[in-house]
Motif scaffolding. Structure first.
Motif, PDB file in Angstrom:
ATOM      1  N   HIS B  51       0.825  -1.209   0.000  1.00  0.00           N
ATOM      2  CA  HIS B  51       0.000   0.000   0.000  1.00  0.00           C
ATOM      3  C   HIS B  51       0.863   1.265   0.000  1.00  0.00           C
ATOM      4  CE1 HIS B  51      -2.690   2.790   2.611  1.00  0.00           C
ATOM      5  NE2 HIS B  51      -3.034   2.959   1.348  1.00  0.00           N
ATOM      6  N   TYR B  70       0.542   0.298   9.797  1.00  0.00           N
ATOM      7  CA  TYR B  70       0.155   1.641   9.360  1.00  0.00           C
ATOM      8  C   TYR B  70      -1.343   1.705   9.062  1.00  0.00           C
ATOM      9  CZ  TYR B  70       1.051   6.150   6.956  1.00  0.00           C
ATOM     10  OH  TYR B  70       1.055   7.469   6.568  1.00  0.00           O
ATOM     11  N   HIS B  71      -1.822   0.857   8.110  1.00  0.00           N
ATOM     12  CA  HIS B  71      -3.238   0.925   7.726  1.00  0.00           C
ATOM     13  C   HIS B  71      -3.964  -0.412   7.829  1.00  0.00           C
ATOM     14  CE1 HIS B  71      -1.464   4.417   5.504  1.00  0.00           C
ATOM     15  NE2 HIS B  71      -2.559   5.011   5.953  1.00  0.00           N
TER      16      HIS B  71
END
Lengths: 70, 360
Positions: B51, B70-71
């Motif tokens: 990503h 992170y995500h």
């Protein structure tokens, strides 16, 4: 010497500065410089005269006279 | 283009280093995230979330999956993304590379090259490291130097006399001629130095109890590019292996190095010392561990300096090779040939899963 169709050997002769190379075709050569010795070994069959037990396909008619020097 | 021999197996870690925490290693310039599944299988994923490139080693494990810190992109051990945040559709390109892994002889080996060529049978062996007939100490030191400098170092043990005096070096090492054999097809270089009547260095006198002069044999077997074996035999002067039966009047040490390029200018120096005497004797283990680590750090210090020198010089700088370099020259040639093999990195991510292009 180890078995194998592509095995080469370099002996540092005890008590001297000389290297003796033996090609897989059984040709031998002496030199004082490892770089020159590897060049000779890698040049097979050029400059190699096959000895007993030679098996390399490049030997025979295409082989040159030995240029080994003591 | 790099000078790495890509179509080869490399040691990324000891098996004991790979567990339920994510371990970061960079092999051939490729950042890896290593971990072990709940079933105990070692896994090596590319250490970059597809990503936004966040390192997966800065993330966490959830079962056998890695959840990006992170995500939340979540990857299974095959590298397939099984969850993305906020939507049900997982882009077909959401995948990281899962590198082939073989765990053998206490090492975790990885294959960075073309995955179709990753034959586990090609992993070279160091069986002593897992053999109950031996006691082994081991470690790893990172080197801020290119791999070729370490190969040069290990192929010519005459440097022991000068760099490792007081540990493993004595005058006899540099003073004894070597025999070099090369099996070109197999990519193996052998360098043999047999000292018939040699001083016993502290490394061996203190670990074996041998007093006085010794017969000391050093037989190197370098399986280019990654595995270096030094078969070391020490015994009282005149004690040679019997024609029949076990060589039980001698002490045998198998010194193993795994030489793994991290980047063009850094290397992982895995080292292990396996012995067939004083089995399980912890003081002897501690002595050999500290002694060998000291020796390795002496090499690291010298090679880190040498890297700075070599890196500052133009290509094709002048060198001089003499008889002691015969084996090292052979190793260089084989390494160079291996680097030519499949040098252009093939697409390691399947075509259907190409990395997402950064948005303009």
């Amino acid at each position: 010497m180890l078995p194998g169709a592509t095995v080469v050997r370099i002996e540092w002769l005890p008590g001297t500065d000389l290297l003796r190379g033996t090609c897989h075709c059984s040709a031998q050569h002496e030199a004082q410089d490892p770089v020159a010795m590897w060049e000779w070994l890698l040049a097979h069959p050029d400059g190699h005269t096959a000895g007993p037990g030679a098996t390399a396909p490049g030997d025979g008619p295409r082989g040159h006279l030995a240029t080994a020097s003591a | 283009m790099t000078s790495f021999a890509r179509q080869q197996w490399y040691v990324a870690a000891y098996g004991r280093e790979v567990g339920r925490d994510l371990l970061a290693r960079t092999v051939l310039g490729e950042p890896l995230a290593l971990y072990r599944t709940e079933a105990g299988e070692a896994v090596a994923l590319a250490d970059r979330c597809v990503h936004r490139r966040f390192p997966l080693t800065e993330s966490r494990l959830e079962g056998d999956t890695v959840v990006c810190g992170y995500h939340g992109f979540t990857y299974d051990p095959t590298g397939a993304c099984v969850f993305v945040p906020g939507q049900s559709r997982i882009p077909r390109t959401a995948r990281v590379v899962s590198y082939p892994v073989v765990e053998q002889d206490s090492f975790v080996w990885v294959w960075i090259g073309d995955q179709g060529r990753a034959d586990p049978a090609l992993v070279p062996r160091a069986p002593w490291l897992n053999d109950p007939a031996y006691t082994t100490v081991s470690g790893m030191e990172p080197l801020a130097a290119r791999t070729g400098l370490l190969v040069d170092n290990l192929m010519d043990l005459s440097h022991e006399t000068y760099l490792h005096g007081g540990y493993i070096g004595t005058p006899d090492v540099a003073g004894t001629p070597v025999t070099t054999e090369v099996d070109d097809e197999a990519g193996v270089v052998y360098v043999s130095r047999h000292m018939d009547d040699a001083e016993c260095p502290p490394f061996y006198s203190e670990s074996t109890g041998l007093q006085g002069r010794i017969t000391r044999w050093q037989d190197i077997e370098y399986h280019s590019p990654c595995l270096y074996l030094l078969h070391s035999r020490v015994a009282p002067v005149g004690v040679l292996p019997p024609e029949d039966g076990p060589d039980d009047q001698a002490f045998h040490v198998e010194v193993v190095y795994a030489i793994t390029p991290s980047t063009e200018h850094s290397t992982y120096d895995f080292w292990a010392v396996a012995r067939d005497f004083a089995l399980g004797d912890e003081p002897v283990s501690e002595f050999l561990r500290e002694s060998n680590r000291t020796v390795v750090l002496q090499d690291v210090k010298a090679l880190d300096v040498l890297e700075q020198v070599v890196a500052s010089e133009p290509e094709g700088y002048q060198e001089l090779s003499i008889n002691i370099d015969t084996g090292g020259l052979a190793a260089r040639r084989i390494l160079s040939r291996q680097a030519q093999d499949g040098a252009a990195p093939a697409t390691t991510v399947p075509a259907a899963a190409e990395p997402v292009r950064a948005a303009p």
